[in-house]
Motif scaffolding. Structure first.
Motif, PDB file in Angstrom:
ATOM      1  N   VAL A 126       4.549   2.680   7.806  1.00  0.00           N
ATOM      2  CA  VAL A 126       4.823   1.503   6.991  1.00  0.00           C
ATOM      3  C   VAL A 126       4.493   0.232   7.765  1.00  0.00           C
ATOM      4  CG1 VAL A 126       6.629   0.268   5.732  1.00  0.00           C
ATOM      5  CG2 VAL A 126       6.637   2.765   5.791  1.00  0.00           C
ATOM      6  N   ALA A 127       3.930  -0.756   7.082  1.00  0.00           N
ATOM      7  CA  ALA A 127       3.540  -2.012   7.738  1.00  0.00           C
ATOM      8  C   ALA A 127       4.754  -2.930   7.851  1.00  0.00           C
ATOM      9  CB  ALA A 127       2.420  -2.688   6.950  1.00  0.00           C
ATOM     10  N   TYR A 128       5.665  -2.583   8.760  1.00  0.00           N
ATOM     11  CA  TYR A 128       6.911  -3.323   8.885  1.00  0.00           C
ATOM     12  C   TYR A 128       6.683  -4.794   9.202  1.00  0.00           C
ATOM     13  CZ  TYR A 128       8.998   1.342   9.093  1.00  0.00           C
ATOM     14  OH  TYR A 128       9.375   2.621   8.818  1.00  0.00           O
ATOM     15  N   TRP A 129       5.717  -5.067  10.074  1.00  0.00           N
ATOM     16  CA  TRP A 129       5.508  -6.453  10.482  1.00  0.00           C
ATOM     17  C   TRP A 129       4.872  -7.287   9.372  1.00  0.00           C
ATOM     18  CZ3 TRP A 129       8.031  -8.658  14.239  1.00  0.00           C
ATOM     19  CH2 TRP A 129       8.626  -7.828  15.189  1.00  0.00           C
ATOM     20  N   ALA A 130       4.199  -6.635   8.437  1.00  0.00           N
ATOM     21  CA  ALA A 130       3.725  -7.359   7.257  1.00  0.00           C
ATOM     22  C   ALA A 130       4.906  -7.777   6.397  1.00  0.00           C
ATOM     23  CB  ALA A 130       2.766  -6.484   6.447  1.00  0.00           C
ATOM     24  N   HIS A 131       5.914  -6.910   6.284  1.00  0.00           N
ATOM     25  CA  HIS A 131       7.108  -7.247   5.509  1.00  0.00           C
ATOM     26  C   HIS A 131       7.854  -8.418   6.136  1.00  0.00           C
ATOM     27  CE1 HIS A 131       7.303  -2.765   4.044  1.00  0.00           C
ATOM     28  NE2 HIS A 131       6.222  -3.414   3.641  1.00  0.00           N
ATOM     29  N   ILE A 132       8.041  -8.332   7.454  1.00  0.00           N
ATOM     30  CA  ILE A 132       8.763  -9.399   8.154  1.00  0.00           C
ATOM     31  C   ILE A 132       7.993 -10.710   8.076  1.00  0.00           C
ATOM     32  CG2 ILE A 132       9.610 -10.150  10.412  1.00  0.00           C
ATOM     33  CD1 ILE A 132       9.967  -7.091  11.029  1.00  0.00           C
ATOM     34  N   GLY A 133       6.688 -10.644   8.322  1.00  0.00           N
ATOM     35  CA  GLY A 133       5.873 -11.854   8.250  1.00  0.00           C
ATOM     36  C   GLY A 133       5.861 -12.454   6.865  1.00  0.00           C
ATOM     37  N   GLY A 134       5.723 -11.615   5.837  1.00  0.00           N
ATOM     38  CA  GLY A 134       5.738 -12.113   4.468  1.00  0.00           C
ATOM     39  C   GLY A 134       7.042 -12.812   4.142  1.00  0.00           C
ATOM     40  N   PHE A 135       8.160 -12.241   4.567  1.00  0.00           N
ATOM     41  CA  PHE A 135       9.475 -12.834   4.317  1.00  0.00           C
ATOM     42  C   PHE A 135       9.588 -14.221   4.958  1.00  0.00           C
ATOM     43  CE2 PHE A 135      14.018 -13.386   5.264  1.00  0.00           C
ATOM     44  CZ  PHE A 135      14.575 -13.122   4.021  1.00  0.00           C
ATOM     45  N   VAL A 136       9.169 -14.314   6.215  1.00  0.00           N
ATOM     46  CA  VAL A 136       9.251 -15.599   6.933  1.00  0.00           C
ATOM     47  C   VAL A 136       8.345 -16.635   6.283  1.00  0.00           C
ATOM     48  CG1 VAL A 136       8.735 -16.750   9.125  1.00  0.00           C
ATOM     49  CG2 VAL A 136       9.900 -14.527   9.115  1.00  0.00           C
ATOM     50  N   PHE A 137       7.127 -16.252   5.926  1.00  0.00           N
ATOM     51  CA  PHE A 137       6.220 -17.207   5.300  1.00  0.00           C
ATOM     52  C   PHE A 137       6.707 -17.606   3.912  1.00  0.00           C
ATOM     53  CE2 PHE A 137       3.052 -15.620   8.456  1.00  0.00           C
ATOM     54  CZ  PHE A 137       2.776 -16.860   9.023  1.00  0.00           C
ATOM     55  N   GLY A 138       7.400 -16.704   3.221  1.00  0.00           N
ATOM     56  CA  GLY A 138       7.977 -17.063   1.928  1.00  0.00           C
ATOM     57  C   GLY A 138       9.012 -18.160   2.069  1.00  0.00           C
ATOM     58  N   ILE A 139       9.827 -18.073   3.113  1.00  0.00           N
ATOM     59  CA  ILE A 139      10.836 -19.101   3.378  1.00  0.00           C
ATOM     60  C   ILE A 139      10.177 -20.442   3.704  1.00  0.00           C
ATOM     61  CG2 ILE A 139      12.631 -19.788   5.025  1.00  0.00           C
ATOM     62  CD1 ILE A 139      13.429 -16.840   5.211  1.00  0.00           C
ATOM     63  N   ILE A 140       9.050 -20.394   4.403  1.00  0.00           N
ATOM     64  CA  ILE A 140       8.362 -21.624   4.813  1.00  0.00           C
ATOM     65  C   ILE A 140       7.567 -22.234   3.662  1.00  0.00           C
ATOM     66  CG2 ILE A 140       6.556 -22.557   6.320  1.00  0.00           C
ATOM     67  CD1 ILE A 140       7.381 -20.402   8.383  1.00  0.00           C
ATOM     68  N   LEU A 141       6.781 -21.407   2.966  1.00  0.00           N
ATOM     69  CA  LEU A 141       5.866 -21.923   1.948  1.00  0.00           C
ATOM     70  C   LEU A 141       6.558 -22.295   0.646  1.00  0.00           C
ATOM     71  CD1 LEU A 141       2.822 -19.492   2.369  1.00  0.00           C
ATOM     72  CD2 LEU A 141       3.033 -21.843   3.187  1.00  0.00           C
ATOM     73  N   GLY A 142       7.643 -21.595   0.291  1.00  0.00           N
ATOM     74  CA  GLY A 142       8.333 -21.878  -0.964  1.00  0.00           C
ATOM     75  C   GLY A 142       8.718 -23.342  -1.112  1.00  0.00           C
ATOM     76  N   PRO A 143       9.485 -23.906  -0.165  1.00  0.00           N
ATOM     77  CA  PRO A 143       9.849 -25.323  -0.260  1.00  0.00           C
ATOM     78  C   PRO A 143       8.643 -26.257  -0.236  1.00  0.00           C
ATOM     79  CG  PRO A 143      11.300 -24.175   1.256  1.00  0.00           C
ATOM     80  CD  PRO A 143      10.184 -23.215   0.924  1.00  0.00           C
ATOM     81  N   MET A 144       7.604 -25.898   0.512  1.00  0.00           N
ATOM     82  CA  MET A 144       6.412 -26.736   0.584  1.00  0.00           C
ATOM     83  C   MET A 144       5.715 -26.848  -0.772  1.00  0.00           C
ATOM     84  SD  MET A 144       4.811 -25.428   4.228  1.00  0.00           S
ATOM     85  CE  MET A 144       3.321 -26.386   3.998  1.00  0.00           C
ATOM     86  N   LEU A 145       5.836 -25.818  -1.593  1.00  0.00           N
ATOM     87  CA  LEU A 145       5.162 -25.802  -2.898  1.00  0.00           C
ATOM     88  C   LEU A 145       6.067 -26.232  -4.050  1.00  0.00           C
ATOM     89  CD1 LEU A 145       3.083 -22.505  -2.509  1.00  0.00           C
ATOM     90  CD2 LEU A 145       2.219 -24.854  -2.519  1.00  0.00           C
ATOM     91  N   GLY A 146       7.293 -26.651  -3.730  1.00  0.00           N
ATOM     92  CA  GLY A 146       8.152 -27.198  -4.779  1.00  0.00           C
ATOM     93  C   GLY A 146       9.274 -26.292  -5.245  1.00  0.00           C
ATOM     94  N   LEU A 147       9.722 -25.376  -4.409  1.00  0.00           N
ATOM     95  CA  LEU A 147      10.779 -24.451  -4.788  1.00  0.00           C
ATOM     96  C   LEU A 147      12.075 -25.161  -5.155  1.00  0.00           C
ATOM     97  CD1 LEU A 147      11.412 -21.384  -4.958  1.00  0.00           C
ATOM     98  CD2 LEU A 147      12.233 -21.538  -2.590  1.00  0.00           C
ATOM     99  N   PHE A 148      12.309 -26.317  -4.546  1.00  0.00           N
ATOM    100  CA  PHE A 148      13.543 -27.066  -4.792  1.00  0.00           C
ATOM    101  C   PHE A 148      13.279 -28.350  -5.560  1.00  0.00           C
ATOM    102  CE2 PHE A 148      14.437 -24.459  -1.085  1.00  0.00           C
ATOM    103  CZ  PHE A 148      15.693 -23.964  -1.367  1.00  0.00           C
ATOM    104  N   ARG A 149      12.296 -28.338  -6.439  1.00  0.00           N
ATOM    105  CA  ARG A 149      11.985 -29.554  -7.188  1.00  0.00           C
ATOM    106  C   ARG A 149      13.209 -30.004  -7.988  1.00  0.00           C
ATOM    107  NH1 ARG A 149       9.211 -25.585 -10.433  1.00  0.00           N
ATOM    108  NH2 ARG A 149       9.821 -25.709 -12.626  1.00  0.00           N
ATOM    109  N   ARG A 150      13.293 -31.302  -8.268  1.00  0.00           N
ATOM    110  CA  ARG A 150      14.506 -31.910  -8.783  1.00  0.00           C
ATOM    111  C   ARG A 150      14.737 -31.728 -10.279  1.00  0.00           C
ATOM    112  NH1 ARG A 150      17.051 -35.158  -5.227  1.00  0.00           N
ATOM    113  NH2 ARG A 150      15.949 -35.749  -3.325  1.00  0.00           N
ATOM    114  N   ASP A 151      13.776 -31.178 -10.998  1.00  0.00           N
ATOM    115  CA  ASP A 151      13.969 -31.056 -12.448  1.00  0.00           C
ATOM    116  C   ASP A 151      14.639 -29.743 -12.843  1.00  0.00           C
ATOM    117  OD1 ASP A 151      11.831 -29.474 -11.741  1.00  0.00           O
ATOM    118  OD2 ASP A 151      10.676 -29.903 -13.553  1.00  0.00           O
ATOM    119  N   ASP A 152      15.318 -29.093 -11.860  1.00  0.00           N
ATOM    120  CA  ASP A 152      16.075 -27.887 -12.207  1.00  0.00           C
ATOM    121  C   ASP A 152      17.221 -28.242 -13.133  1.00  0.00           C
ATOM    122  OD1 ASP A 152      14.520 -26.332 -10.602  1.00  0.00           O
ATOM    123  OD2 ASP A 152      15.859 -26.431  -8.870  1.00  0.00           O
ATOM    124  N   TYR A 153      17.574 -27.300 -13.995  1.00  0.00           N
ATOM    125  CA  TYR A 153      18.709 -27.532 -14.886  1.00  0.00           C
ATOM    126  C   TYR A 153      19.975 -27.180 -14.147  1.00  0.00           C
ATOM    127  CZ  TYR A 153      17.778 -22.572 -15.502  1.00  0.00           C
ATOM    128  OH  TYR A 153      17.529 -21.242 -15.277  1.00  0.00           O
TER     129      TYR A 153
END
Length: 225
Positions: free
Chosen positions: A198-225
């Motif tokens: 199993v590509a364990y380090w792909a899983h770990i890397g994907g998780f970390v990059f998800g945490i980094i890239l999500g906010p950069m692309l607007g994960l916490f934008r202000r128009d949430d209900y």
């Protein structure tokens, strides 16, 4: 425990999540029609082979994307698609369709590079949507830290459903992969032959990059209900 659905409503129909699931299924259905040398050739062309990427990055970089749509078996496919179905819709809702697709594919590509970095000279094909989905899980856990997921629980001969914090399910996924990833480094250091798995380090890397890239692309934008 097997997740069934989360309890966060969405405002948009997650077309890209559905589309990604559909594409993964279609590609896998094509895979199962191939046998022997034809299947091996298919994986050599579209899976990520670290040694090939190392020696010919310009000609092989597209496998960082195509490998995300390949799977090694029915359970590999089903488990990945269930997690994408449950957690992807809310991330697509928060990012919007196009940003979500960019986020998903980028997390998958960066995750594949993490695994490549661990074994640059390996000839074993790396494939699967796990790295991209790990990115989705990383974004989900920081955006919905208190969310709960309806989960199928097996208690001996009895089967029931329980509401489990999403953080527990995702946390167990990451802890298991972190332990296995560290163990795989130790194994590689003590062995002179290539090892697969199993590509364990792909899983770990994907998780970390998800945490980094999500906010950069607007994960916490202000128009949430």
């Amino acid at each position: 425990m097997f997740p069934l659905y989360d309890e966060n409503p969405t405002r948009i129909t997650p077309y890209f999540t559905y589309g990604l699931i559909g594409m993964n299924i279609l590609v896998f259905l094509h895979e199962v029609t191939l046998r022997g040398a034809r299947l091996e050739e298919f994986f050599q062309l579209y899976a990520l082979v670290p040694r090939e990427l190392t020696t010919n990055f310009a000609g092989e970089w597209t496998t960082l994307i195509t490998s995300q749509f390949l799977h090694g078996g029915w359970w590999h496919l089903i488990s990945n698609m269930v997690f994408l179905w449950i957690f992807g819709n809310n991330i697509e809702d928060r990012l919007g369709h196009l940003k979500y697709l960019i986020f998903y594919l980028t997390c998958g590509a960066l995750a594949a590079l993490c695994q490549w970095f661990i074994g640059m000279n390996s000839a074993i094909p790396s494939l699967g949507a796990s790295g991209a989905i790990a990115g989705v899980l990383g974004a989900y856990i920081i955006r919905f830290p208190h969310a709960r997921v309806m989960t199928l629980a097996f208690l001996g001969f009895f089967v029931t459903t329980i509401r489990v914090p999403a953080m527990i399910l995702i946390g167990l996924f990451i802890i298991q992969n972190l332990i296995s990833g560290v163990a795989s480094l130790q194994t590689a250091a003590n062995m002179s032959v290539e090892t697969g798995g199993v590509a364990y380090w792909a899983h770990i890397g994907g998780f970390v990059f998800g945490i980094i890239l999500g906010p950069m692309l607007g994960l916490f934008r202000r128009d949430d209900y």
